[in-house]
Design a protein around this motif. Structure first.
Motif, mmCIF file in Angstrom:
data_model
loop_
_atom_site.group_PDB
_atom_site.id
_atom_site.type_symbol
_atom_site.label_atom_id
_atom_site.label_comp_id
_atom_site.label_asym_id
_atom_site.label_seq_id
_atom_site.Cartn_x
_atom_site.Cartn_y
_atom_site.Cartn_z
ATOM 1 N N LEU A 80 0.832 -1.203 0.000
ATOM 2 C CA LEU A 80 0.000 0.000 0.000
ATOM 3 C C LEU A 80 0.870 1.258 0.000
ATOM 4 O O LEU A 80 0.635 2.199 -0.764
ATOM 5 N N LEU A 81 1.900 1.275 0.848
ATOM 6 C CA LEU A 81 2.835 2.407 0.865
ATOM 7 C C LEU A 81 3.570 2.526 -0.458
ATOM 8 O O LEU A 81 3.847 3.636 -0.942
ATOM 9 N N HIS A 82 3.871 1.366 -1.048
ATOM 10 C CA HIS A 82 4.582 1.361 -2.332
ATOM 11 C C HIS A 82 3.732 2.009 -3.425
ATOM 12 O O HIS A 82 4.236 2.805 -4.223
ATOM 13 N N TYR A 83 2.441 1.684 -3.466
ATOM 14 C CA TYR A 83 1.541 2.309 -4.430
ATOM 15 C C TYR A 83 1.548 3.827 -4.254
ATOM 16 O O TYR A 83 1.628 4.594 -5.227
ATOM 17 N N CYS A 84 1.441 4.255 -3.001
ATOM 18 C CA CYS A 84 1.359 5.695 -2.721
ATOM 19 C C CYS A 84 2.652 6.400 -3.094
ATOM 20 O O CYS A 84 2.618 7.534 -3.626
ATOM 21 N N ARG A 85 3.777 5.776 -2.832
ATOM 22 C CA ARG A 85 5.062 6.400 -3.180
ATOM 23 C C ARG A 85 5.205 6.517 -4.694
ATOM 24 O O ARG A 85 5.673 7.545 -5.212
ATOM 25 N N GLN A 86 4.798 5.475 -5.416
ATOM 26 C CA GLN A 86 4.839 5.543 -6.872
ATOM 27 C C GLN A 86 3.969 6.684 -7.391
ATOM 28 O O GLN A 86 4.347 7.416 -8.308
ATOM 29 N N TRP A 87 2.790 6.825 -6.796
ATOM 30 C CA TRP A 87 1.835 7.836 -7.242
ATOM 31 C C TRP A 87 2.390 9.247 -7.025
ATOM 32 O O TRP A 87 2.307 10.102 -7.909
ATOM 33 N N ILE A 88 2.958 9.488 -5.868
ATOM 34 C CA ILE A 88 3.468 10.818 -5.533
ATOM 35 C C ILE A 88 4.603 11.220 -6.470
ATOM 36 O O ILE A 88 4.708 12.390 -6.880
ATOM 37 N N ARG A 89 5.431 10.261 -6.850
ATOM 38 C CA ARG A 89 6.615 10.572 -7.658
ATOM 39 C C ARG A 89 6.354 10.538 -9.161
ATOM 40 O O ARG A 89 7.234 10.877 -9.954
ATOM 41 N N ALA A 90 5.149 10.117 -9.576
ATOM 42 C CA ALA A 90 4.846 9.966 -11.000
ATOM 43 C C ALA A 90 4.333 11.268 -11.609
ATOM 44 O O ALA A 90 3.670 12.069 -10.935
ATOM 45 N N ASN A 91 4.641 11.487 -12.893
ATOM 46 C CA ASN A 91 4.033 12.600 -13.623
ATOM 47 C C ASN A 91 2.687 12.131 -14.185
ATOM 48 O O ASN A 91 2.272 10.987 -13.973
ATOM 49 N N ASP A 92 1.994 13.008 -14.889
ATOM 50 C CA ASP A 92 0.643 12.678 -15.358
ATOM 51 C C ASP A 92 0.627 11.457 -16.275
ATOM 52 O O ASP A 92 -0.271 10.609 -16.172
ATOM 53 N N ILE A 93 1.586 11.364 -17.185
ATOM 54 C CA ILE A 93 1.625 10.227 -18.110
ATOM 55 C C ILE A 93 1.879 8.935 -17.339
ATOM 56 O O ILE A 93 1.226 7.909 -17.574
ATOM 57 N N GLU A 94 2.806 8.996 -16.392
ATOM 58 C CA GLU A 94 3.114 7.814 -15.586
ATOM 59 C C GLU A 94 1.929 7.415 -14.711
ATOM 60 O O GLU A 94 1.668 6.224 -14.507
#
Length: 380
Positions: free
Chosen positions: A342-356
């Motif tokens: 769950l934390l991993h999903y959130c970290r990916q989301w925060i660091r991603a740009n719109d396309i990602e």
């Protein structure tokens, strides 16, 4: 019969104290081997030939050789050994005694629980799913932060069943920068409260006690990271507070109860400790540092975070969540692995740009995607 896995040397020139604490340790850890040494300059006589040295505890004020100097010798000869210092010298702050030679500082008067915390932490360090080389390298690295004194008092107050919110707020109020940050967070639009508050008690209620504790641990610990500017320190902490808010909200969305959601918040904020430590020792500027090339299958910063979390007396499961948040598939299918994912999903989301982010939404499951789709729409 196999010999006990853990071996401890306790050094104290006061024979009565030496024997009394020896009894406490034997009662707490009957399977451990313990060597009691009265003469500090002869501490190495407690070392056993066929058993590795797990922990050395020394009193500070002793004739001929003070405890901090003794632990420096331990670090030089046995760098993979955990080291703890007992002090009754109230003139010195814990942060002043927290040299590269010391992992734990036990100020007098201490309780049996204080000793249990140190012994349990040593066991948890060996329980971490990392190889022995990585573990020994971590223990041998200098300048790991000791739990800030303010946070130590805050945790003791929180865990005291007779404490109330006023007493918790009083401890928090000892650190004005922490008060300012908590009030800022408690009044943020993210929490959705219509009325602003200037009451630290109300702020603690809004954020939750565990959330306050984690923020205190990472912010008050600034003194331990002497090579970081306040701006850089707060930038790292703020990024992880954003992670914590998102993970706590995702947990609530998935049906976790309040205590579970707050635990996600705690793990998220404390996961910043490894990043802070890496920046402190220059890991982001140069690869020539023992933290940067740890032979571990886990994310290096998260390994360091887990290590500090255990040194600071938090439970093993919390460290496991932090480890799993780097790559959940590395751990077994457990609640900790699920929380780490769950934390991993959130970290990916925060660091991603719109396309990602669009690609992430396509790859995630429907229920996870539904939460982040909602979050994404609210930000555009």
């Amino acid at each position: 019969m196999d010999k006990p896995r853990f071996h401890i040397i306790y050094v104290d020139d006061d024979e009565l104290t030496l024997k009394a604490i020896g009894r406490v340790i034997r009662r707490l850890k009957p399977d451990w081997t313990i060597s009691l040494v009265k003469n500090p300059i002869q501490w190495e006589k407690g070392v056993l030939k066929n058993q590795s040295l797990s922990l050395v505890i020394s009193d500070l004020l002793m004739p001929k050789l003070k405890g901090d100097a003794l632990l420096e010798q331990v670090r030089q000869h046995y760098p993979g050994t955990v080291r703890a210092l007992i002090t009754g010298d109230t003139r010195q702050k814990i942060t002043e005694l927290a040299t590269p030679n010391v992992h734990f500082v036990l100020p007098k008067p201490f309780s049996e629980d204080d000793f249990a915390n140190v012994l349990n932490s040593v066991e948890r360090l060996y329980k971490l799913p990392i190889d022995s080389e990585t573990r020994n390298r971590l223990i041998g690295i200098e300048d790991f932060p000791v739990l800030p004194d303010c946070v130590r008092r805050l945790r003791a107050t929180i865990n005291n069943p007779n404490s109330d919110m006023e007493q918790i707020a009083r401890v928090v109020s000892e650190e004005p920068p922490l008060v300012a940050r908590l009030l800022q967070l408690a009044n943020s639009a993210y929490l959705g409260f219509r009325n602003r508050t200037w009451s630290i008690e109300t702020a603690i209620n809004r954020l939750g006690i565990q959330s306050v504790e984690s923020i205190a641990a990472t912010m008050v610990g600034h003194n331990a990271f002497q090579h970081l500017s306040t701006k850089e320190h707060y930038a790292v902490v703020d990024e992880h507070i954003e992670l914590a808010n998102l993970s706590k909200s995702l947990g609530a969305f998935l049906g976790h109860d309040k205590a579970h959601a707050e635990r996600l918040y705690l793990a998220s904020v404390l996961s910043s400790l490894g990043e802070l430590m890496a920046r402190e020792v220059g890991c982001r500027d140069s690869g020539k540092n023992p933290i940067c090339d740890l032979p571990s299958r886990f994310d290096t910063a998260l390994v360091v975070s887990s290590y500090i979390i255990i040194l600071w007396g938090y439970d093993y499961e919390l460290a496991e969540i932090v480890l799993a948040s780097g790559e959940a598939s590395l751990l077994s299918d457990s609640e900790q692995a699920s929380d780490g994912a769950l934390l991993h999903y959130c970290r990916q989301w925060i660091r991603a740009n719109d396309i990602e982010k669009a690609k992430l939404l396509q790859s995630w499951s429907a229920n996870i995607g539904a939460f982040f789709t909602q979050s994404y729409q609210e930000t555009i």
